[in-house]
Design a protein around this motif. Structure first.
Motif, PDB file in Angstrom:
ATOM      1  N   UNK A   1     -24.999  11.776 -32.241  1.00 11.13           N
ATOM      2  CA  UNK A   1     -25.524  13.008 -31.671  1.00 11.13           C
ATOM      3  C   UNK A   1     -24.559  13.549 -30.625  1.00 11.13           C
ATOM      4  N   UNK A   2     -24.461  14.863 -30.547  1.00 11.71           N
ATOM      5  CA  UNK A   2     -23.679  15.506 -29.521  1.00 11.71           C
ATOM      6  C   UNK A   2     -24.532  15.859 -28.324  1.00 11.71           C
ATOM      7  N   UNK A   3     -23.894  16.366 -27.264  1.00  9.77           N
ATOM      8  CA  UNK A   3     -24.623  16.731 -26.049  1.00  9.77           C
ATOM      9  C   UNK A   3     -25.754  17.720 -26.343  1.00  9.77           C
ATOM     10  N   UNK A   4     -25.495  18.685 -27.227  1.00  5.14           N
ATOM     11  CA  UNK A   4     -26.523  19.683 -27.526  1.00  5.14           C
ATOM     12  C   UNK A   4     -27.744  19.057 -28.188  1.00  5.14           C
ATOM     13  N   UNK A   5     -27.539  17.954 -28.924  1.00  2.00           N
ATOM     14  CA  UNK A   5     -28.675  17.255 -29.535  1.00  2.00           C
ATOM     15  C   UNK A   5     -29.557  16.625 -28.463  1.00  2.00           C
TER      16      UNK A   5
END
Length: 202
Positions: A92-96
């Motif tokens: 997962x990325x930060x936006x997730x």
């Protein structure tokens, strides 16, 4: 760097919360390497900050210390948190992590209310941590929670918790005196200091 390939993961022990495996890894020269791997559920923790700038912590018994520890509210991600995602441990990325539909985000909100009776209206994602990257699978997402409102305490039957409120300066002193030793808690406090100093934005 030459490739390392997982060949086999063999269950050696199953406890109340963790499973311990032996990993067989094929090394770059074809040699077989053996590592321990401890599987545990992922989780999330949140440093709650009220409108007066007071930080909320929980004091509870930890059998690994045979003592009481001061930590941010935290807990394990549960199946019910995966309502809007597929339930996998995909990267997962930060936006997730910043999405209210994210299981880590939901976990942080839930644990804050269950353990302290407070609900943060805004969560800022710091990062996720792995307690020992050479051994554990568990990822714990760390958040800063602001705009807190009163909710309802709903602790587990085996949770005996006191709520502690500290200023940021007091919390930092607790770190350097050794009164706060929990890694996610230390990270949350120092990240909040950086936020306050405008050195980083979340």
């Amino acid at each position: 760097m030459s490739r390392m390939e997982l060949q086999e993961r063999v269950l050696k022990y199953k406890g109340h919360r963790v499973k311990v495996y032996e990993d067989v890894i094929k090394g770059p020269e074809g040699e077989m390497l053996y590592y321990d791997f401890v599987e545990n559920r992922n989780g999330a923790g949140v440093l709650l900050v009220d409108d007066e700038g007071m930080l909320y912590f929980v004091r509870q018994y930890r059998n690994s210390l045979n003592d009481f520890d001061i930590e941010i509210p935290a807990g394990c991600v549960e199946k019910k948190d995966y309502q809007s995602v597929d339930g996998s441990d995909k990267k997962m990325g930060r936006e997730d992590f910043e999405s209210p539909d994210n299981p880590f985000y939901k976990c942080a909100i839930r644990e804050a209310e269950e353990e302290t009776g407070m609900i943060p209206q805004k969560l800022s994602f710091v990062n996720y941590i792995i307690a020992s990257v050479g051994l554990f699978s568990e990822r714990t997402a760390v958040y800063i929670g602001e705009g807190i409102k009163e909710g309802s305490i709903n602790r587990d039957s085996d949770e005996y918790i006191d709520i502690i409120k500290l200023t940021l300066e007091e919390a930092e002193e607790y770190i350097y005196k050794g009164d706060i030793v929990d890694s996610k808690t230390i990270i949350a406090i120092l990240a909040y200091r950086q936020m306050k100093s405008k050195k980083i934005e979340m």
